[in-house]
Design a protein around this motif. Structure first.
Motif, PDB file in Angstrom:
ATOM      1  N   CYS B   5       0.825  -1.206   0.000  1.00 20.75           N
ATOM      2  CA  CYS B   5       0.000   0.000   0.000  1.00 20.75           C
ATOM      3  C   CYS B   5       0.859   1.256   0.000  1.00 20.75           C
ATOM      4  N   ARG B   7       1.071   4.551   1.857  1.00 18.15           N
ATOM      5  CA  ARG B   7       0.536   5.105   3.097  1.00 18.15           C
ATOM      6  C   ARG B   7       0.611   6.622   3.016  1.00 18.15           C
ATOM      7  N   HIS B  14      -4.053   8.831   9.066  1.00 14.65           N
ATOM      8  CA  HIS B  14      -3.317   7.935   8.178  1.00 14.65           C
ATOM      9  C   HIS B  14      -4.255   7.093   7.322  1.00 14.65           C
ATOM     10  N   ALA B  16      -4.202   4.178   3.794  1.00 12.53           N
ATOM     11  CA  ALA B  16      -3.384   3.347   2.922  1.00 12.53           C
ATOM     12  C   ALA B  16      -4.153   3.080   1.636  1.00 12.53           C
ATOM     13  N   LEU B  95       1.521  -3.751   4.432  1.00 13.06           N
ATOM     14  CA  LEU B  95       0.894  -3.582   5.728  1.00 13.06           C
ATOM     15  C   LEU B  95       0.292  -4.926   6.111  1.00 13.06           C
ATOM     16  N   VAL B 118      -4.461   3.064  10.702  1.00 16.44           N
ATOM     17  CA  VAL B 118      -4.401   3.387   9.270  1.00 16.44           C
ATOM     18  C   VAL B 118      -5.649   2.842   8.585  1.00 16.44           C
ATOM     19  N   VAL B 120      -7.715   1.643   5.464  1.00 17.19           N
ATOM     20  CA  VAL B 120      -7.395   1.134   4.119  1.00 17.19           C
ATOM     21  C   VAL B 120      -8.492   1.589   3.162  1.00 17.19           C
TER      22      VAL B 120
END
Lengths: 694, 135
Positions: B5, B7, B14, B16, B95, B118, B120
């Protein structure tokens, strides 16, 4: 035979090409069948029919499209029977046309897109289209011959092939290959080349800029020449790529005869379709989706334009009605006219049209229908709003004309290409916008506006034109307009509006790129153009601009008794001819002069300049010194040497700032000498107004 | 199977973006605003001869944030292409699997990485949501 895994190895692009080619051959078969039906009997036609069916069959067998192969095989056998005199082609037309439709579906179906995991194509599944009317093993021509009106395919049994599998391709007949046989390249690849050419040109311009900075100090004619050569070659390359995107209208007209025939049969009418000008070239971006629109108008013409045969006879017309499609180039536009010799729009509708503004407006109002009741194919106007929307989003327009008892003509006026367009560039709130030059009537000074009830308008040729800030019309926020600002008078669909902006930068040719599917819902733009500095300018859709702020029509000055204040904008300025071999220099001077109200013509060298002067007459000449063909001094001499024009003011504009050059200019009789590096808007305009007045 | 990913930081959050849907990363550059466009659209930009829409990832995900956008992550899926403007590119790498649920429809899940959560981004969902044709 291949199994599914083997199929997966075939490049999707090849599959796409195979589908396209098969579809083309289907169209060709259809065209030939219709020709035979209308009485053209050429023995070569049968051979061509056979070859087309055979090609589809063998390609399908190779790609393991079982269903396509089976249908095509049946068709091939049928044509083979006809060729050998065992069957009559004319008896088979209806049945074969029905089979063609199945073949189309099969080609477009998932089977042709990916492997068929079952490997079975013999029995039509319930969702699948009905099986073809006849299978390849059927050897009794008389029994297969369709009866009146053609058999319903669904009544036939499921399709079987000789041995339950697709027969391997027979030895192919040699298919003649034309010397200029086109190659197939995906449209996306051509667009990619176009993008790359645009980028290369941009890079070249930057390089040119960097080099010229240095050349001014050192001077190097050879480098200059090479740079110019590079420019020219890039221009040629660009034109060739654009050329690759164009196709004749005939590339989409193949289904029309069939559509007309089917509609006529359904409506119990007799109609002949005539097409002319189908070799007219159009850009792919314009052709996309156009067939549907034309088809719609054609079907309307048959269903609602053409009268029933008896009615026609009673009116003294031939029983068979005529629908004519004519295409022709008109300037940068292509007109596609679809006319019928039917009864025309009912008188009541014509009367209503007067109230609605125009017949086009009335008929293309959403949901409008002239049909009294509900029929299989709805009223004339139904869907015309969609056609209108389609042509307008491509920067075109739609017009409908109708004469009682004479017929109706619908005209689709479309730009030749969306890819390359001449636009008038302007700036508002620090952002550049372009407007198709064909939609701009003139650029006026905004000093003569009349304000009424919060709305501004401008009188032009005795008519009040609504006046708006471009930023407000687009719904953008921008700082106040400067006190002195120009306005572009924009027209579309018979309406005019003046759009005020900060500055008008002049016109230029741009490559217009679509904004992509994510912005498909954002109206008001034809696309975006990448400018010389790499930034993006939005190209405005004149139709949306004109319609956008239609909160109410502009107040007419005469009706309210308000006296126009300086109503007429000062546009009829003197004519100046700008001569320069560099496009950017011409553009720059043009924009400065035009925004000051002068009318500007351009020429790229002395010889062209003399032609312009002879043709149109000008009030002043502004010329560069260094030019190919005939330079500035030679031009000056030619003008001074001509008794009729010896007093024509000539201003030399040059990159060369030496005293020697200046002196030579004065000796040769130049009225003024401006050094490019020194000039700014004011110097230039000062010199001009001193010589010929504002 | 965890995916590679990109990021990014949108504001101080955050996210991704799976590289399978990422074409390239570039600087924000000059973005021309498109008046009348949807609120999450920053404008359009020339990217190597192509005009691409630039979407503000933070606005799209409902984060109000005033930081400067410096980068664009250019995505393309099923012919839908667009650039997502972000504040910062953190890194590109693998990740772990998403362990947490995410409450935004545009996120397929969330992962705890170095103490930071994070999100996604589900590029297919987000691009289709932006496309009026799919609506």
């Amino acid at each position: 035979m291949n199994d599914g895994s083997a199929m997966n190895e075939i490049d999707p692009e090849i599959l796409q090409l195979a589908r396209e080619e098969a579809a083309e051959r289907v169209e060709n078969i259809e065209k030939n069948l219709l020709a035979v039906e209308s009485g053209s009997i050429d023995p070569e036609v049968l051979n061509e029919l056979f070859r087309d069916a055979h090609s589809i069959e063998s390609a399908a067998a190779m790609l393991d499209w079982k269903r396509v192969a089976a249908i095509a095989q049946g068709m091939e056998d049928r044509f083979s029977d006809c060729r050998e005199g065992r069957a009559s082609l004319t008896d088979l037309i209806d049945g074969t046309l029905a089979t063609l439709d199945e073949l189309r579906l099969a080609i477009a179906s998932d089977e042709a897109k990916e492997a068929d995991p079952e490997g079975s194509a013999e029995v039509a599944t319930p969702e699948a289209p009905p099986a073809p009317a006849w299978g390849p093993q059927n050897g009794a021509p008389a029994a297969e011959a369709p009866q009146n009106g053609g058999p319903k395919a669904a009544e036939k049994g499921p399709l079987t092939t000789q041995n339950g599998d697709v027969a391997p391709a027979a030895v192919a007949e040699p298919i003649p290959v034309a010397a200029d046989k086109p190659i197939r390249v995906s449209a996306a690849k051509v667009d990619r080349i176009l993008d790359a050419v645009g980028e290369t040109a941009l890079n070249h311009r930057r390089l040119e800029h960097v080099l010229r900075e240095r050349l001014v100090t050192s001077g190097n004619a050879e480098s200059e020449q090479e740079l110019d050569m590079g420019n020219r070659m890039l221009g040629e390359l660009h034109d060739s790529v654009i050329g690759m995107r164009t196709l004749p209208l005939s590339s989409i007209t193949a289904p029309f005869p069939r559509a007309i025939r089917d509609t006529a049969v359904a409506e119990g009418k007799e109609v002949e379709l005539l097409m002319s000008g189908t070799d007219t070239q159009l850009d792919r971006s314009i052709l996309e989706g156009l067939a549907e629109q034309i088809n719609h108008v054609l079907r309307n013409a048959v269903a609602h334009g053409i009268e029933a045969p008896d009615e026609r006879e009673a009116a003294g017309k031939p029983r068979e009605g005529m629908v004519e499609l004519r295409a022709e180039q008109r300037g940068g536009m292509v007109a596609i006219e679809i006319g019928d010799d039917g009864g025309g729009v009912p008188a009541g509708v014509l009367a209503r049209a007067e109230g609605a503004g125009s017949l086009t407006d009335l008929l293309s109002a959403p949901g409008f229908s002239t049909a009294d009741g509900v029929s299989g194919i709805a009223g004339r106007g139904v869907g015309l709003d969609a056609v209108r929307k389609h042509v307008e989003t491509r920067g075109g327009s739609l017009a409908v004309e109708s004469e009682p008892r004479q017929g109706t003509t619908v005209t689709l006026l479309l730009p030749f290409t969306l890819a390359v367009m001449r636009v008038l560039m302007c700036e508002r709130g620090g952002q550049s916008f372009g407007l198709p030059l064909t939609s701009v009537r003139e650029v006026v000074s905004a000093s003569g506006t009349v304000s009424l009830a919060g709305r501004k308008s401008l009188e032009l040729d005795g008519e009040a034109v609504q006046f708006d800030d471009l930023a407000a019309a687009l719904g953008a926020s921008a700082p106040e307009l400067p006190e002195q600002h120009p306005a572009m008078v924009v027209g579309a669909a018979g309406r005019w509006r003046a759009m005020a902006c900060d500055t008008v930068l002049g016109d230029q040719e741009v490559v217009v790129k679509g904004l992509g599917p994510l912005l498909a819902g954002t109206r008001g733009y034809l696309g975006g153009a990448i400018l010389g500095d790499g930034s993006v300018a939005l190209i405005l859709d004149p139709n949306q601009l004109v319609r956008g702020a239609e909160g109410g029509s502009a107040p007419t000055v005469s009706a309210t008794g308000v006296k126009p204040v300086e109503a007429k904008a000062p546009v009829a300025g003197s004519r100046i001819l700008v001569v320069d071999d560099q496009v950017t220099a011409r553009q720059l001077q043009r924009s400065i002069l035009e925004s000051a109200g002068y009318r500007v013509q351009t020429a790229c060298d002395g010889r062209e300049a003399l032609d312009r002067i002879a043709e149109n007459g000008v009030d002043m000449v502004m010329t560069d010194v260094e030019m190919p063909e005939m330079d500035g001094f030679e031009l000056l001499r030619a003008i001074r040497g001509d008794a009729k024009r010896s007093s024509l003011p000539v201003v030399m504009v040059t990159g060369l700032g030496s005293d020697e050059q200046r002196q030579r200019g004065a000796d040769e009789g130049a009225d003024a000498y401006i050094v490019k590096k020194e000039y700014d808007q004011h110097t230039l305009l000062d010199v001009v107004s001193r010589l010929i007045g504002a | 199977v965890s995916e590679v990913c990109v990021r990014v930081l949108a504001g101080d959050e955050h996210f991704a973006l799976p590289v399978s849907g990422v074409l390239s990363i570039s600087e924000l550059g000059e973005v021309a605003p498109v008046p009348g466009g949807p609120p999450e659209l920053l404008g359009v930009r020339n990217l190597r001869g192509r005009v691409i829409p630039v979407i503000d990832l933070a606005t799209m995900l409902g984060i109000s944030d005033e930081t400067d956008r410096k980068w664009i992550v250019v995505s393309e899926l099923d012919g839908l292409h667009g650039g997502f403007a972000v504040t910062e590119i953190v890194d590109v790498g693998e990740l772990g699997d998403a362990t947490e649920e995410a409450d935004s429809p545009y996120l397929s899940g969330a992962i705890l990485v170095d103490g930071a959560l994070v999100g996604v981004v589900d590029l297919a969902v987000i691009l289709n949501a932006l496309s009026p044709a799919a609506a």
